[in-house]
Write a protein that holds these residues in place. Structure first.
Motif, PDB file in Angstrom:
ATOM      1  N   ARG A 253      -4.346   0.559  -7.273  1.00  0.00           N
ATOM      2  CA  ARG A 253      -5.322  -0.197  -6.490  1.00  0.00           C
ATOM      3  C   ARG A 253      -4.590  -0.957  -5.397  1.00  0.00           C
ATOM      4  O   ARG A 253      -3.543  -1.551  -5.643  1.00  0.00           O
ATOM      5  N   TRP A 254      -5.155  -0.934  -4.202  1.00  0.00           N
ATOM      6  CA  TRP A 254      -4.639  -1.785  -3.137  1.00  0.00           C
ATOM      7  C   TRP A 254      -5.614  -2.937  -2.965  1.00  0.00           C
ATOM      8  O   TRP A 254      -6.815  -2.722  -2.767  1.00  0.00           O
TER       9      TRP A 254
ATOM     10  N   VAL B 229     -10.663  -4.380  -1.520  1.00  0.00           N
ATOM     11  CA  VAL B 229     -10.245  -4.814  -0.181  1.00  0.00           C
ATOM     12  C   VAL B 229     -11.405  -5.515   0.503  1.00  0.00           C
ATOM     13  O   VAL B 229     -12.497  -4.948   0.634  1.00  0.00           O
TER      14      VAL B 229
ATOM     15  N   ARG C 226      -8.265   1.182   5.789  1.00  0.00           N
ATOM     16  CA  ARG C 226      -8.913   1.368   4.485  1.00  0.00           C
ATOM     17  C   ARG C 226      -9.130   2.860   4.189  1.00  0.00           C
ATOM     18  O   ARG C 226      -8.857   3.336   3.081  1.00  0.00           O
TER      19      ARG C 226
ATOM     20  N   ILE D  88      -5.811   4.848   3.376  1.00  0.00           N
ATOM     21  CA  ILE D  88      -5.251   4.553   2.050  1.00  0.00           C
ATOM     22  C   ILE D  88      -6.137   5.130   0.953  1.00  0.00           C
ATOM     23  O   ILE D  88      -5.653   5.703  -0.022  1.00  0.00           O
ATOM     24  N   ALA D  89      -7.446   5.017   1.124  1.00  0.00           N
ATOM     25  CA  ALA D  89      -8.366   5.606   0.141  1.00  0.00           C
ATOM     26  C   ALA D  89      -8.196   7.118   0.067  1.00  0.00           C
ATOM     27  O   ALA D  89      -8.301   7.713  -1.020  1.00  0.00           O
TER      28      ALA D  89
ATOM     29  N   ASP E 137      -7.466   3.257  -5.060  1.00  0.00           N
ATOM     30  CA  ASP E 137      -8.717   2.502  -5.168  1.00  0.00           C
ATOM     31  C   ASP E 137      -8.674   1.327  -4.183  1.00  0.00           C
ATOM     32  O   ASP E 137      -7.819   0.440  -4.297  1.00  0.00           O
ATOM     33  N   THR E 138      -9.570   1.319  -3.214  1.00  0.00           N
ATOM     34  CA  THR E 138      -9.611   0.255  -2.208  1.00  0.00           C
ATOM     35  C   THR E 138     -10.854  -0.620  -2.343  1.00  0.00           C
ATOM     36  O   THR E 138     -11.190  -1.373  -1.433  1.00  0.00           O
TER      37      THR E 138
ATOM     38  N   SER F  90       0.825  -1.205   0.000  1.00  0.00           N
ATOM     39  CA  SER F  90       0.000   0.000   0.000  1.00  0.00           C
ATOM     40  C   SER F  90       0.859   1.256   0.000  1.00  0.00           C
ATOM     41  O   SER F  90       0.442   2.301  -0.523  1.00  0.00           O
TER      42      SER F  90
END
Length: 326
Positions: free
Chosen positions: A58-59, A86, A73, A76-77, A82-83, A44
């Protein structure tokens, strides 16, 4: 000759991210009077820096159905990653780590056994977030988390299975504490040998595969398979081996606050430049500049310089680059 590069497009970064706790100032954990909470995960980190460079990132992972999972989440977003792929695991927790600064460097203490991400498995590769990516980024950390995670990495790199629709970059990212069975040397050499793009530190390669590797060229002889191999020599320089030859760029001077996360930042900068068609020297320079952003902060993710400043530094003459500081 134009160097090989992956097709431009989204990058899927697959692996665990944990809630990360660190002292509010760089003192040993046992002396801390307060802790800051952040997020930490090699993959990430790469995704966040790629997003900073304007690369769709994207993660892809899993977190627990808990407050820390939601924090991870959301953080990172918020970085533009793009999560949506997840997954939330209702039975397993989000992993946790603590940074423990000391006179001899920062130690990392993990509490991730049985975490949601440790249950990732090869079926994850069928997710559209992965299959529609132009590049999938993996690290040796994921391979060490569990048998199913190792199977996932092997499946992503499998040259004997169906033709993979994406290129694969692999950061060796050796974490000795995660390899209690002594298999790291063999397994990480196997995985690195199958990837399209590989990142490894010279000291890391020596620790894994012996002190008979005095320089980057020796590492290349050990790992001839990757289309692109990047060997990082600490704060001194980095060397890329591509189909246009061997290219070395000295690292600029940086006043280091903490080194954790700098390798991930370097990988993101290099990949961002490679994806937009830059040559190996420009890609190495952007790798160094991005790593400097991580070196100047206690968090794994630091702010990049303004885009015009980055562009000018990447395009500088060799003499100008030699005098560059960050």
């Amino acid at each position: 000759m134009t160097p090989w590069r992956p097709e431009a497009g989204p990058v899927a970064c697959v692996g665990e991210t944990m809630a990360a706790f660190a002292p509010g100032r760089p003192v040993p954990l046992e002396s801390a009077t307060s802790l800051q909470v952040g997020v930490a995960g090699a993959e990430s980190n790469v995704a966040r820096y790629l997003a900073d460079h304007g690369v769709p990132a994207r993660w892809v992972s899993a977190v627990g159905d808990d407050p820390l999972g939601r924090l991870v989440r959301n953080r990172i977003a918020a970085s533009g990653v793009d999560t949506s792929a997840v997954r939330t695991d209702p039975e397993r927790p989000t992993g946790v780590m603590f940074k423990d600064p000391g006179a001899d460097g920062t130690r990392v203490r993990y509490y991730r056994t049985g975490s949601a991400a440790s249950a990732l498995a090869p079926e994850l590769l069928a997710d559209a977030a992965v299959t529609s990516a132009s590049l999938v980024h993996l690290t040796g950390v994921t391979a060490a988390l569990s048998p199913s995670c190792l199977a996932l990495v092997r499946a992503a790199l499998n040259p004997r299975g169906p033709a993979r629709p994406y290129a694969v970059s692999f950061d060796v990212n050796h974490r000795p504490a995660l390899w209690s069975d002594g298999s790291a040397s063999t397994v990480l050499a196997e995985l690195a040998g199958l990837a399209d793009i590989v990142f490894v530190g010279l000291d890391e390669a020596q620790a894994l595969w012996g002190n008979g590797l005095p320089d980057a060229a020796a590492v290349r002889r050990l790992l001839p398979g990757p289309r692109v191999l990047v060997v990082k020599d600490g704060g001194r320089d980095a060397t890329a081996f591509t189909d246009t030859g061997q290219h070395t760029v000295t690292a600029p001077h940086v006043d280091v606050v903490e080194p954790v996360g700098a390798g991930d930042a370097f990988a993101a900068g290099f990949l961002a430049a490679l994806l937009r068609g830059d040559d190996p020297v420009a890609s190495l320079r952007l790798g160094h500049l991005t790593a400097a952003s991580a070196l100047r902060v206690t968090d794994d993710h630091g702010p990049l310089p303004p885009a015009p400043q980055l562009t000018a530094a990447v395009a500088a003459s060799d003499d100008q680059w030699a005098r560059h500081t960050t």
